[in-house]
Design an enzyme around this catalytic site. Structure first.
Site, short mmCIF file in Angstrom:
data_model
loop_
_atom_site.label_atom_id
_atom_site.label_comp_id
_atom_site.label_asym_id
_atom_site.label_seq_id
_atom_site.Cartn_x
_atom_site.Cartn_y
_atom_site.Cartn_z
N ARG A 35 0.82 -1.22 0.00
CA ARG A 35 0.00 0.00 0.00
C ARG A 35 0.86 1.27 0.00
NH1 ARG A 35 -4.73 -2.05 4.10
NH2 ARG A 35 -6.01 -2.94 2.47
N GLY A 354 -10.58 -9.67 -2.11
CA GLY A 354 -9.51 -10.32 -1.35
C GLY A 354 -9.09 -11.70 -1.79
N GLY A 377 -13.68 -3.51 0.14
CA GLY A 377 -15.04 -2.99 0.25
C GLY A 377 -15.38 -1.93 -0.79
#
Ligand code: AMP
Length: 397
Positions: A35, A354, A377
């Protein structure tokens, strides 16, 4: 609308909302920096453009105010190494001292603000807190797709303070471009492969996709709710009885819209949910009592392959079997390989959610697909056809 490509960062303090919610081990060492790396192009663009990045993120789930284990101080060393300059760390994310630190930044200098979620106002989407964050800079860049489905202060609310100076970062931009290649302007045929455990978590996505796709391959545990709804025998396979009607409705809608729904005709059934179980191949609707379908069978795999092979665009969300166990991984491996093959012939493929991402990584397909979304999400909500607050905030006036 401003874009990061053409915006003039000279002398500007650029507030960049990133997602640095990375995993740490017990010694506070980062175990996966994906990330952070994903945000580097945006950070570098501001630096080379003559501006100063002021980086904002949440980190973990602090409950009530500051907690050392959720401090950004655990990330600052690694971030400095990746960015190539010594990143300064602010003691908070708002307040006079922080504002002064931001003002004092010289072009090319980088400041990391302390965890946004040390303040309740962040998740509440508090306007006053957003205003205080906005006071720290001259422009706002949203590059946190993973939290774009939240209307938090830093992900959406603060946009109002930068009507002419707000934009997406490179990461969000490429997520949206890739998603639009699938949802808005796909090369046809467009095939979606939806797998995973339960149909209940994917209904809205499936319904939204029915208006867009040519082929819908349904795999994994959710298959058996459909098979049972059609009157098949599914033994002990996963099933959500309260969704039998929904399954029938989805099939009916697909028929009306001319979408080709493809489900496993045969399965690998097992007498236990275990890699040591006895297995056999049987028809999807003829699973004996005490047995459960845990993967697609060879006939289904061949058909999945054929459909994927002829597709111009492919979306994959969710494994078609219990890929974590070797005995039931063949279906998901075959789907991954077929996607890689179709991509190498010029197709566009997007893998997201995921478990399918884990699957693609585990079996070494990540280089062969066009785009991997790690947004979780936010991705699912986008696939459901919902407008994400973090996207709307940048696009809206
Ligand atoms: P989801 O989070 O809903 O995408 O579900 C992913 C999980 O579904 C994975 O952990 C798979 O092992 C599981 N799964 C896939 N196929 C089956 C199946 N036939 N029976 C039970 N679980 C399955």
């Amino acid at each position: 609308m401003q874009t990061i490509h053409s915006y003039d960062f000279t002398g500007k303090k650029a507030l960049i909302r990133v997602d640095f919610n990375v995993p740490l081990d017990e010694n506070f060492v980062i175990t996966d920096d994906t990330r952070i790396r994903a945000a580097l192009p945006t950070i570098r663009k501001v630096m080379t453009g003559g501006g100063s990045p002021v980086i904002m993120s949440h980190f973990g789930r602090p409950k009530a105010g500051p907690e050392d284990k959720f401090s950004m101080r655990h990330l600052v060393g690694h971030l400095s190494a990746l960015v190539g300059v010594e990143v300064k760390l602010a003691p908070d994310c708002i307040g006079e001292e922080v504002k002064e630190m931001c003002l004092a930044l010289k072009p090319g200098e980088v400041l990391l603000l302390e965890n946004l979620r040390f303040h309740k106002g962040e998740e509440k989407g508090d306007v006053e807190f957003a205003r205080q964050l906005a006071d720290n800079g001259d422009c706002w860049i949203n590059d946190a797709f993973g939290t774009a489905h939240r209307a938090h202060a830093s992900t959406a609310v603060m946009a109002q303070f930068f009507p002419e100076d707000k934009m997406f970062g490179y990461l969000i931009e490429s997520e949206l471009e890739s998603l639009d290649k699938v949802l808005k302007s796909p090369q046809r045929p467009l095939t979606a492969i939806m797998g995973g455990a339960k149909v209940s978590t994917k209904i809205t996505i499936i319904e939204n996709l029915l208006g867009k796709v040519d082929n819908l391959i349904l795999g994994g545990g959710m298959t058996f709710t459909f098979v049972k709804a059609r009157g098949g025998k599914i033994g002990n396979s996963l099933c959500e009885d309260e969704f039998l009607e929904t399954a029938l409705r989805i099939e009916q809608t697909a028929k009306e819209k001319g979408v080709n729904i493809i489900m496993a005709s045969d399965v690998v059934a097992a007498d236990a949910f275990s890699n040591d179980a006895n297995t056999m191949v049987c028809k999807a609707g003829e699973i004996p009592e005490g047995w459960m379908g845990l993967d697609a069978g060879p006939e289904s795999i061949a058909y999945f392959r054929e459909v994927i092979g002829k597709s111009g665009t492919i979306l994959w969300n969710g494994p078609v079997g219990v890929f974590e166990m070797e005995k039931f991984a063949a279906g998901s491996i075959a789907v991954g390989q077929a996607i890689v093959d179709a991509t190498s012939k010029g197709g566009f493929s997007l893998v997201g959610g995921g478990d399918s991402v884990a699957c693609v990584n585990q079996f070494g397909f990540s280089e062969g697909v066009s785009y991997i979304s790690t947004a979780g999400g936010a991705l699912l909500e986008y696939l459901e056809g919902r407008e994400l607050p973090g996207v709307a905030a940048v696009r809206g006036n």
